[in-house]
Design an enzyme around this catalytic site. Sequence first.
Site: not given
Length: 457
Positions: A78, A84, A165, A289, A318, A339, A387, A414
């Site tokens: 890139c 960036c 991008c 996602q 979640y 949630e 999650d 994550c």
Amino acid sequence: MTKDQLPVEKNQLLQVTFEDLTHDGAAVAKIDNFPIFVQRGLPGERATIKVVKLKKNYGFGRLMETIEESQHRTEPPCPIFKECGGCQLQHLSYEGQLKHKQKHVRDVLERIGGITNAVVHPTLGMNEPWRYRNKAQVPFGEEEGGLVAGFYAERSHKIIDMESCMIQHEANDEVVQTVKTIAKKYGIRAYDDQKHKGTLRHVVVRYGKITKEIMVVLVTKGKELPNKKNIIEEIRSSIPNVKSIVQNINPKRTNVVFGDKTEVLWGEEVIYDFIGDIKFAISARSFYQVNPEQTKVLYDKALVYAKLTGKETVIDAYCGIGTISLFLAQKARHVYGVEIVPEAIADAKKNARLNHIENVNFAVGEAEKVMPWWYAQGIRPDVIVVDPPRKGCDEAFLETIVNMKPDRVVYVSCNPATLARDLKYLAEHGFEAKEIQPVDMFPHTTHVECVALIELK
Ligand code: SAH
């Protein structure tokens, strides 16, 4: 240590060998045990660095020249990689990235969670790790030549114009360019975050990779958008797959992209997409996602770890718009989802109906409050899937897992650091982490997603 006791000085040039790579992608060199962090260096490399900043216990350096290159070094494809900052690892071969992520997960689990017995599998990567994102979120700015849309220059408020991008789906790139051209044509001013003036803040594009449906969200400072009608007409005629054009109003002085008010300008309120056989309605602000191919890989693994036979009661905490819940529901007796965002639960219910899935219940609320309430109602799940966001699970929530005594917990995470912390709690309360599968949802960035299988001892 005072500054003059440090083993290095600011602006000093040093020859170093990098030892490690941190969670945010910096290489680490140690001078008498004093760590210096250097972006775009790689473990094993010898290099000349310049010390640019010193703190009490560590410093930062700039890579001046690599003397001996790592075999994993590769030319970043890139052209804007350095400026960036959106990707941190393009200079590391993809194979090297996957290995780094596995090692990082293993190290963090051991250091923070004291977990050494669980198997950490090799990271599941993509065959084609480019152009994977289904969502673009691009800020507007102004230059002498007029309106620009791109990314923030390092440590500044200046927007640098961007045409493409490489981790973004081509469709999103095209839509961003088209919207920029149309806005330019009608003389729309960009929002200036210093003066808190102007109109257009961001363009957000969502793309259904399977359905090819496109949603365009124009985020503006106020309700007003000059030439609104013409702009809508031109977006419609230039982007044939557009199904939804939405305006979101964000009047606040903030770097949060969305405001509270969303108005449909044309078309539908949602676009649709599929993960596997399940169809999802996605609205402008719902969490969905960003890498659908790898999401399927992640959910399939979660399903394998859940070992459902059709008889189980499952909790999906979640749950967002119910993505994992609906996957699980096909193989379980009943699924309860919880949630915190009401719109997401509205989407989740809609998605259950859309797919004719009836064995699910969704509740709005904080997982740490709803779980104890479910426990009090006598709900005893066989499997609990979680999650959570980056900060991980609340202790009250983990405590309820312990009380509910499910056979298995499947933890989708994550953030390896909070995963490690939560696994430690569960390990101290009768559970054991068996396997951890890292999945590469965000190639070329330092982010890593994991799914962990935890069993009741
Ligand atoms: N499982 C979903 C969403 C995961 S993202 C998916 O795969 O798409 C994490 C979700 O947790 C977000 O939707 C966020 O709104 C929600 N959340 C954050 N804090 C929460 C809390 N305390 N209780 C319940 N949900 C929460």
